[in-house]
Write an enzyme that holds these catalytic residues in place. Sequence first.
Site, PDB file in Angstrom:
ATOM      1  N   HIS A 170      -4.338  -2.548  -6.059  1.00 40.72           N
ATOM      2  CA  HIS A 170      -3.694  -1.335  -6.561  1.00 40.72           C
ATOM      3  C   HIS A 170      -4.761  -0.374  -7.054  1.00 40.72           C
ATOM      4  O   HIS A 170      -5.599  -0.738  -7.863  1.00 40.72           O
ATOM      5  CB  HIS A 170      -2.699  -1.677  -7.681  1.00 40.72           C
ATOM      6  CG  HIS A 170      -1.508  -2.447  -7.186  1.00 40.72           C
ATOM      7  ND1 HIS A 170      -0.529  -2.934  -8.020  1.00 40.72           N
ATOM      8  CD2 HIS A 170      -1.145  -2.804  -5.941  1.00 40.72           C
ATOM      9  CE1 HIS A 170       0.385  -3.554  -7.290  1.00 40.72           C
ATOM     10  NE2 HIS A 170       0.029  -3.497  -6.028  1.00 40.72           N
ATOM     11  N   ASP A 203       0.812  -1.218   0.000  1.00 42.35           N
ATOM     12  CA  ASP A 203       0.000   0.000   0.000  1.00 42.35           C
ATOM     13  C   ASP A 203       0.847   1.270   0.000  1.00 42.35           C
ATOM     14  O   ASP A 203       0.459   2.291   0.551  1.00 42.35           O
ATOM     15  CB  ASP A 203      -0.976   0.003   1.190  1.00 42.35           C
ATOM     16  CG  ASP A 203      -1.819  -1.254   1.201  1.00 42.35           C
ATOM     17  OD1 ASP A 203      -2.332  -1.602   0.134  1.00 42.35           O
ATOM     18  OD2 ASP A 203      -1.938  -1.883   2.261  1.00 42.35           O
ATOM     19  N   ASP A 254       1.417  14.913  -0.345  1.00 41.71           N
ATOM     20  CA  ASP A 254       0.376  15.905  -0.040  1.00 41.71           C
ATOM     21  C   ASP A 254      -0.409  15.568   1.224  1.00 41.71           C
ATOM     22  O   ASP A 254      -1.067  16.448   1.787  1.00 41.71           O
ATOM     23  CB  ASP A 254      -0.601  16.006  -1.221  1.00 41.71           C
ATOM     24  CG  ASP A 254      -1.204  14.651  -1.545  1.00 41.71           C
ATOM     25  OD1 ASP A 254      -0.432  13.718  -1.859  1.00 41.71           O
ATOM     26  OD2 ASP A 254      -2.433  14.506  -1.474  1.00 41.71           O
ATOM     27  N   ASN A 265      -4.206 -10.940  -3.614  1.00 43.27           N
ATOM     28  CA  ASN A 265      -4.175 -10.328  -2.288  1.00 43.27           C
ATOM     29  C   ASN A 265      -3.796  -8.851  -2.408  1.00 43.27           C
ATOM     30  O   ASN A 265      -4.004  -8.075  -1.488  1.00 43.27           O
ATOM     31  CB  ASN A 265      -3.197 -11.070  -1.350  1.00 43.27           C
ATOM     32  CG  ASN A 265      -1.837 -11.308  -1.976  1.00 43.27           C
ATOM     33  OD1 ASN A 265      -1.649 -11.111  -3.177  1.00 43.27           O
ATOM     34  ND2 ASN A 265      -0.883 -11.745  -1.186  1.00 43.27           N
ATOM     35  N   LYS A 301       2.181   1.886  -5.215  1.00 44.31           N
ATOM     36  CA  LYS A 301       2.852   1.362  -6.420  1.00 44.31           C
ATOM     37  C   LYS A 301       1.979   1.534  -7.669  1.00 44.31           C
ATOM     38  O   LYS A 301       2.470   1.845  -8.746  1.00 44.31           O
ATOM     39  CB  LYS A 301       3.179  -0.129  -6.249  1.00 44.31           C
ATOM     40  CG  LYS A 301       4.219  -0.416  -5.187  1.00 44.31           C
ATOM     41  CD  LYS A 301       4.452  -1.904  -5.010  1.00 44.31           C
ATOM     42  CE  LYS A 301       3.265  -2.628  -4.407  1.00 44.31           C
ATOM     43  NZ  LYS A 301       2.939  -2.244  -3.022  1.00 44.31           N
TER      44      LYS A 301
END
Length: 336
Positions: free
Chosen positions: A43, A13, A282, A40, A16
């Site tokens: 994205h 997480d 950000d 599993n 990518k």
Amino acid sequence: MPTTVVVGGFFGDEGKGKIVSYLALKDSVAATVRGGVGPNAGHTVVHEGKQYKLRMLPSGIVNKSSQLMIGPGVLVNPNVLLEEIQRYDAVSQVLVDTRCAVISEEHISRDSRGYLKNGIGTTGTGTGPANSDRVLRVGRLLRDVKEVSDFLGDVPSEVNRLVDEGRPVLVEGTQGTFLSLYFGTYPYVTSKDVCASAICSDVGLGPKKVDEVLVVFKAYVTRVGSGPMEGELGEEEAARRGWKEVGTVTGRARRAAPFDFELAKKAVMLNGASQLAVTKLDVVFPECAGVTEYGRLSVEARRFVEKIEDATGVSVAVIGTGAAVYDTVDRRKESG
Ligand code: IMP
Ligand code: MG
């Protein structure tokens, strides 16, 4: 653009998907090839107002002229694969290796109870049991699944052909370095190695064929499931900082901690990183939202990026400043 493998530097997480989708468009890649464990992974990609949630297909999907391949090392859930191909209208782009091992309902059920679910906190998607059947050599391969036969082929041959022709190819990893079965926080890890060399092996690409190893870090650390996590924040503090996330695949709340420079250094070593990406800058520095030029980032944000470079000795080439593909600072332009 040369052949690049993209992997996660923390616990998955890291963003990518966002980085791979940006590179796939920006560098007009001929193919995006998925290595890693299987469905599993989750994205998330946002492009032109559309959100993609991908568990099987590579994040290069936003580039309609990129081939989308899945290497033989990856486990495939045929239902998830077919559903994504249809939902995202990817029929003409997809090539999946005939030797991918199949995740069955029985694998999912074994992964959804007992030690795996309650002790390890797996995603319950069947990947661990399917990999164990594969190692025991009783697992089924995709070549025996009629429903997917239109999409099957020899992925390593196709990938190596493109690389030998000098065409730009992206290899997309899943999970993150410290979820690796070998190098992670065992037993709180996934069911195989997920570092750069393993991801290349998943797609049949030898180590000398890869030009860049890009390790992706998020500007803070998150983790889902059990296992140690240095500097973990309480839920309230994580929420206050805006770092409380929810898992793409499981919907579980992610645990959060500040950026871990020691882990980052180890990840750089284990993957042989030649470039870094930092995502969600950000979220930590809201004034940077949507910025696309390095010089326009705030002084504090640049200081943070430079601290990562000093700690790891590797340059931060790509920076994410928002969810959309082009909310990105690309410093490769500055140096190259
Ligand atoms: P499994 O990979 O489903 O067996 O789960 C093993 C561990 O890896 C659990 O802690 C999961 O939460 C974690 N994990 C697996 N895949 C991902 C991912 O894509 N992102 C984040 N965590 C993951
Ligand atoms: Mg994910």
